[in-house]
Design a protein around this motif. Structure first.
Motif, PDB file in Angstrom:
ATOM      1  N   THR A  24     -76.219 -19.834  74.655  1.00 42.19           N
ATOM      2  CA  THR A  24     -74.891 -19.384  75.081  1.00 42.19           C
ATOM      3  C   THR A  24     -73.894 -19.807  74.006  1.00 42.19           C
ATOM      4  OG1 THR A  24     -75.398 -19.582  77.426  1.00 42.19           O
ATOM      5  CG2 THR A  24     -73.079 -19.747  76.832  1.00 42.19           C
ATOM      6  N   GLY A  25     -72.864 -19.027  73.822  1.00 35.69           N
ATOM      7  CA  GLY A  25     -71.852 -19.378  72.823  1.00 35.69           C
ATOM      8  C   GLY A  25     -70.967 -20.517  73.282  1.00 35.69           C
ATOM      9  N   LEU A  26     -70.621 -21.390  72.352  1.00 37.88           N
ATOM     10  CA  LEU A  26     -69.644 -22.441  72.626  1.00 37.88           C
ATOM     11  C   LEU A  26     -68.324 -21.963  72.027  1.00 37.88           C
ATOM     12  CD1 LEU A  26     -71.755 -25.605  71.696  1.00 37.88           C
ATOM     13  CD2 LEU A  26     -71.459 -24.560  73.946  1.00 37.88           C
ATOM     14  N   ASN A  27     -67.424 -21.556  72.887  1.00 36.36           N
ATOM     15  CA  ASN A  27     -66.184 -20.934  72.432  1.00 36.36           C
ATOM     16  C   ASN A  27     -65.055 -21.948  72.348  1.00 36.36           C
ATOM     17  OD1 ASN A  27     -64.256 -18.853  71.865  1.00 36.36           O
ATOM     18  ND2 ASN A  27     -63.624 -18.992  74.020  1.00 36.36           N
ATOM     19  N   LEU A  28     -64.519 -22.128  71.155  1.00 40.89           N
ATOM     20  CA  LEU A  28     -63.396 -23.046  70.970  1.00 40.89           C
ATOM     21  C   LEU A  28     -62.125 -22.328  71.380  1.00 40.89           C
ATOM     22  CD1 LEU A  28     -62.306 -25.742  69.984  1.00 40.89           C
ATOM     23  CD2 LEU A  28     -62.209 -24.784  67.672  1.00 40.89           C
ATOM     24  N   LYS A  29     -61.696 -22.556  72.629  1.00 40.40           N
ATOM     25  CA  LYS A  29     -60.555 -21.804  73.148  1.00 40.40           C
ATOM     26  C   LYS A  29     -59.221 -22.411  72.710  1.00 40.40           C
ATOM     27  CE  LYS A  29     -58.714 -19.394  77.118  1.00 40.40           C
ATOM     28  NZ  LYS A  29     -58.806 -19.025  78.528  1.00 40.40           N
ATOM     29  N   TYR A  30     -59.159 -23.736  72.679  1.00 47.42           N
ATOM     30  CA  TYR A  30     -57.907 -24.393  72.269  1.00 47.42           C
ATOM     31  C   TYR A  30     -58.178 -25.623  71.409  1.00 47.42           C
ATOM     32  CZ  TYR A  30     -55.909 -22.059  76.435  1.00 47.42           C
ATOM     33  OH  TYR A  30     -55.531 -21.162  77.385  1.00 47.42           O
ATOM     34  N   VAL A  31     -57.239 -25.856  70.500  1.00 50.15           N
ATOM     35  CA  VAL A  31     -57.126 -27.168  69.853  1.00 50.15           C
ATOM     36  C   VAL A  31     -55.660 -27.554  69.999  1.00 50.15           C
ATOM     37  CG1 VAL A  31     -57.316 -28.477  67.715  1.00 50.15           C
ATOM     38  CG2 VAL A  31     -58.936 -26.621  68.190  1.00 50.15           C
ATOM     39  N   ALA A  32     -55.410 -28.618  70.765  1.00 57.37           N
ATOM     40  CA  ALA A  32     -54.012 -28.983  71.035  1.00 57.37           C
ATOM     41  C   ALA A  32     -53.632 -30.248  70.274  1.00 57.37           C
ATOM     42  CB  ALA A  32     -53.819 -29.208  72.536  1.00 57.37           C
ATOM     43  N   ASP A  33     -52.514 -30.159  69.577  1.00 55.57           N
ATOM     44  CA  ASP A  33     -51.997 -31.324  68.855  1.00 55.57           C
ATOM     45  C   ASP A  33     -50.483 -31.150  68.733  1.00 55.57           C
ATOM     46  OD1 ASP A  33     -53.452 -33.515  66.679  1.00 55.57           O
ATOM     47  OD2 ASP A  33     -51.291 -33.171  66.531  1.00 55.57           O
ATOM     48  N   LEU A  34     -49.742 -32.252  68.839  1.00 51.32           N
ATOM     49  CA  LEU A  34     -48.290 -32.160  68.712  1.00 51.32           C
ATOM     50  C   LEU A  34     -47.916 -31.586  67.350  1.00 51.32           C
ATOM     51  CD1 LEU A  34     -47.036 -35.479  70.372  1.00 51.32           C
ATOM     52  CD2 LEU A  34     -46.886 -33.135  71.253  1.00 51.32           C
ATOM     53  N   ASP A  35     -48.719 -31.925  66.352  1.00 51.83           N
ATOM     54  CA  ASP A  35     -48.455 -31.421  64.997  1.00 51.83           C
ATOM     55  C   ASP A  35     -49.334 -30.208  64.728  1.00 51.83           C
ATOM     56  OD1 ASP A  35     -48.321 -30.842  62.322  1.00 51.83           O
ATOM     57  OD2 ASP A  35     -49.167 -32.750  61.652  1.00 51.83           O
ATOM     58  N   THR A  36     -48.733 -29.020  64.808  1.00 50.62           N
ATOM     59  CA  THR A  36     -49.514 -27.802  64.508  1.00 50.62           C
ATOM     60  C   THR A  36     -49.116 -27.244  63.144  1.00 50.62           C
ATOM     61  OG1 THR A  36     -47.876 -26.486  65.682  1.00 50.62           O
ATOM     62  CG2 THR A  36     -49.843 -27.131  66.929  1.00 50.62           C
ATOM     63  N   HIS A  37     -48.394 -28.074  62.376  1.00 55.90           N
ATOM     64  CA  HIS A  37     -47.885 -27.552  61.093  1.00 55.90           C
ATOM     65  C   HIS A  37     -48.701 -28.018  59.898  1.00 55.90           C
ATOM     66  CE1 HIS A  37     -44.583 -25.705  63.126  1.00 55.90           C
ATOM     67  NE2 HIS A  37     -44.349 -26.849  63.765  1.00 55.90           N
ATOM     68  N   THR A  38     -49.134 -29.302  59.905  1.00 58.16           N
ATOM     69  CA  THR A  38     -49.904 -29.809  58.768  1.00 58.16           C
ATOM     70  C   THR A  38     -51.209 -29.019  58.665  1.00 58.16           C
ATOM     71  OG1 THR A  38     -49.015 -31.982  59.305  1.00 58.16           O
ATOM     72  CG2 THR A  38     -50.845 -31.913  57.735  1.00 58.16           C
ATOM     73  N   PRO A  39     -51.508 -28.476  57.501  1.00 60.68           N
ATOM     74  CA  PRO A  39     -52.742 -27.689  57.367  1.00 60.68           C
ATOM     75  C   PRO A  39     -53.985 -28.547  57.596  1.00 60.68           C
ATOM     76  CG  PRO A  39     -51.312 -27.415  55.431  1.00 60.68           C
ATOM     77  CD  PRO A  39     -50.759 -28.544  56.225  1.00 60.68           C
ATOM     78  N   ARG A  40     -54.974 -28.007  58.295  1.00 59.22           N
ATOM     79  CA  ARG A  40     -56.222 -28.720  58.576  1.00 59.22           C
ATOM     80  C   ARG A  40     -57.403 -28.122  57.810  1.00 59.22           C
ATOM     81  NH1 ARG A  40     -52.364 -30.271  61.884  1.00 59.22           N
ATOM     82  NH2 ARG A  40     -52.854 -31.734  63.543  1.00 59.22           N
ATOM     83  N   GLY A  41     -57.117 -27.106  56.999  1.00 57.46           N
ATOM     84  CA  GLY A  41     -58.215 -26.478  56.257  1.00 57.46           C
ATOM     85  C   GLY A  41     -59.082 -25.575  57.125  1.00 57.46           C
TER      86      GLY A  41
END
Lengths: 438, 438
Positions: free
Chosen positions: B35-52
């Protein structure tokens, strides 16, 4: 929840250990699993030789069929070993919809693909943690802990007999034959040591683990196998001088479904974590794309360590039964439809470093002729050591190479062996050293 | 089967690693799990710093509540760390009947008992393989692989920062402060290294693992903790002369529910498998009554190794969901009713070997007075080494003892410290050596 009923087939060393553990740690197991694991039968043709266990009335029987046909039996533990009657009983147990737990690497390596299909078709487990590396949780680690990783390679010391013998030669400088005799006297080697010392036991385990790691069918036939009977104290001593030790390794790599799988003695640098795995211990390093390198270490054989691994499978199955889930983890790590048939790369195509020991007549020009032939095959020499001089006899010339192709090395050695000045057979030992060419 | 939906809380180093692994190895995971593991959300107060990482539209969000309240989310991965907001979110996720996976050892060590009860009451998992030892499968090994064993003891190198610093002092002879600075420069130590170098991070892991191993409540408060900031190149050098190395160990033993649990630097013999665990690597030896000693080894921290461990928990939970079984393995290894509240033995009551280094004035009779005091407390000296002589200053006197009781050693040292001829504070380092008295 009613107890889970277990029947053991084969009351040899491991069978006795599993029976003991089920009885002695019964309350512990019940308190962790929540249900009793009831040892209903232990079947063995020999019910007379004392095993040091007091079985309840009716448990210790001579008829395996009674276990296989009892509708109350949930789990059959096959500890007979070998590939004949063990296979028949395993098939019958699976067809009777009983889960089977085993330590029988020879059977799985040879007939595992069909047995796994039979188990899957019958909705039962075929579990074999104890088949590879004794109490090291290597099957579970590959199937479950490293599930998120693309496994790139693994390297194992998977035979305690060979590791004991090599440790003894290394520490005491005794020849192979003496070390083997002591291993037999101490119970680390069997009376017929062929499967162990010629590398076949390691190959059985390698075939199983490669299947689990790479999602391929079990493929024992393609594995290149060499044993340790030609390893001399002299080569171990030279290895040490170069910063290496010699271990019998089961080596496997997977680059884009090109799989290497081979068993042979190899030199590894002393800062490799496997270099410190001595005596009858086993260990395996596993390289995953996310995990990096992990290592498992433990007793690779023996009554109670193997029983510990059997119990981990029994407990897993008991937990599946209790929580009502069947075949939660695919037996071969991947579901049947996703298992590929992959040919193992021929050993002639591998690339690694080499240690070459020549017995050369002490004449001028030998080294020049030898190095000329190596150059002709594109083999780059890393170091040459001519060890002492002896008049009218041979002297050892020891060389190490940079990474070279096996076929080139073998072809060059065939040509070198035709030289008059090289009267004896040359020795090669592969060097497994990621830093080899740096 | 519909995909399993996953929401990550906290997109720091490990959160980013888990997101990457879920995306990059999506097909691999699907082919193994079914079954697929679907990454629906990644929540962080900082959504601006690039994570690559390039997230799909709507995945990278700043509001954790959106994850906690989305009925489609099956698994919440808490990678915020710390004990404040992480606890609030974990509780809310569990109460919303979402499985929670975490690497947060500080939170589990402090509030794990209640969080586990909340998870159990809500019929969901609280999984924390990544909290102890990075990619080493230590939680799974204790809970599952060694389930048939009475676990007698375990000893771990569980903090990569300390192991890196001790390796550096040992190999280069530099003082602690310099080694710490380099560890910080290389990213092995945090700007505030207190939790790591003072042993508290190791204690968090020890508290969790002792609970799993012995069927006891998590009991961080009772654990004796010492860090490595007092370890000098001189003591490491003396250790080496005696055949030991110094490691920061998390040590635990269980004899008939009398549990020892302590974190401190200790000398171990060079043939202990932990002695070769260098740099930022972690390892743990576990002694079971059947298995004997096994060891796990691997990267104890880092983005992708920790992500690998998080994925193993996610996959386990996904498999439970797919096969319809909840809470297949008790979260703390034993079902709640079978978990005991066990006090940890005070460190003053432990018995071990000791290395004692005194700074003594170079006067006649010092050794006689010191050994007289030790004798008075029943402490048997194994060896004494007076290292060099210095006029008008102190000389180091180095002693090792046979097995002694901690309280006696501490009392004797207090008395020794009152001697005029011992002007400086004495150093003691425990020696963990099963062969100590042979």
């Amino acid at each position: 929840m009613k107890d889970i009923n277990i029947g053991i087939l084969g009351c040899g060393i491991v069978g006795t250990g599993v029976a003991k553990l089920l009885m002695e740690n019964h309350e512990l197991l019940k308190s962790r699993i929540g249900t009793g694991l009831n040892l209903k039968y232990v079947a063995d043709l020999d019910t007379h030789t004392p095993r040091g266990i007091t079985f309840k009335e009716g448990v210790f029987i001579s008829d395996a069929e009674q276990v296989l046909n009892d509708p109350d039996i949930d789990i059959v533990v096959e500890l007979i070993g070998g590939k004949t009657i063990a296979q028949t009983f395993t098939l019958k147990a699976l067809e009777n919809k009983k889960h089977v737990v085993t330590a029988n690497k020879a059977l799985i390596a040879s007939h595992g693909n069909e047995l796994v299909k039979t188990a899957t078709a019958n909705g039962v487990e075929y579990a074999f943690e104890a088949s590879c590396g004794g109490c090291m949780p290597v099957v579970k680690s590959i199937r479950e802990s490293l599930v998120g990783n693309r496994i790139e390679s693994f390297t194992g010391i998977l035979n305690g007999t060979c590791n004991y013998i090599l440790t003894k030669i290394s520490k005491e400088g005794c020849p192979f034959g003496d070390a083997l005799k002591e291993a037999q006297a101490k119970g680390y080697a069997e009376a017929d040591p062929f499967l162990d010392v010629e590398g076949h036991d390691s190959a059985h385990k390698l075939a199983i683990l490669a299947a689990l790691a790479y999602g391929m069918e079990i493929n024992l036939g393609d594995i290149h196998v060499e044993g340790i009977s030609n390893i001399t104290p002299m080569d171990i001593e030279f290895a040490r001088e170069f910063g290496y030790c010699i271990k019998l390794l089961a080596i496997s790599k997977n680059e884009d479904d090109t799989v290497e799988a081979r068993v042979h003695p190899a030199m590894i640098p002393l800062d490799n974590p496997l270099a410190h795995v001595d005596k009858a211990m086993n260990a395996i390093t596993i390289d995953g794309d996310a995990s990096g390198q992990t290592m498992l270490y433990g007793a690779g054989a023996g009554m109670m360590p193997t029983a510990s691994a059997v119990l981990s499978d029994i407990a897993d199955i008991a937990r599946n039964i209790i929580s009502g889930c069947g075949q939660r983890v695919p037996i071969l790590s991947y579901p049947g439809d996703n298992i590929k048939k992959i040919a193992v790369k021929p050993v002639s195509d591998i690339n690694t470093g080499y240690y070459i020991r020549l017995a050369a007549l002490d004449q001028p020009g030998v080294l020049s002729r030898v190095s000329g032939i190596l150059a002709e095959y594109g083999i780059s020499i890393k170091s040459v050591h001519q060890k002492g001089r002896r008049a009218n006899g041979t002297v050892p010339i020891v060389m190490t190479t940079h990474i070279a192709r096996e076929k080139d090395v073998q072809d060059a050695l065939a040509k070198i062996s035709n030289l008059d000045s090289i009267p004896e057979k040359s020795i090669i030992i592969r060097i497994e050293d990621k830093l080899n060419d740096q």
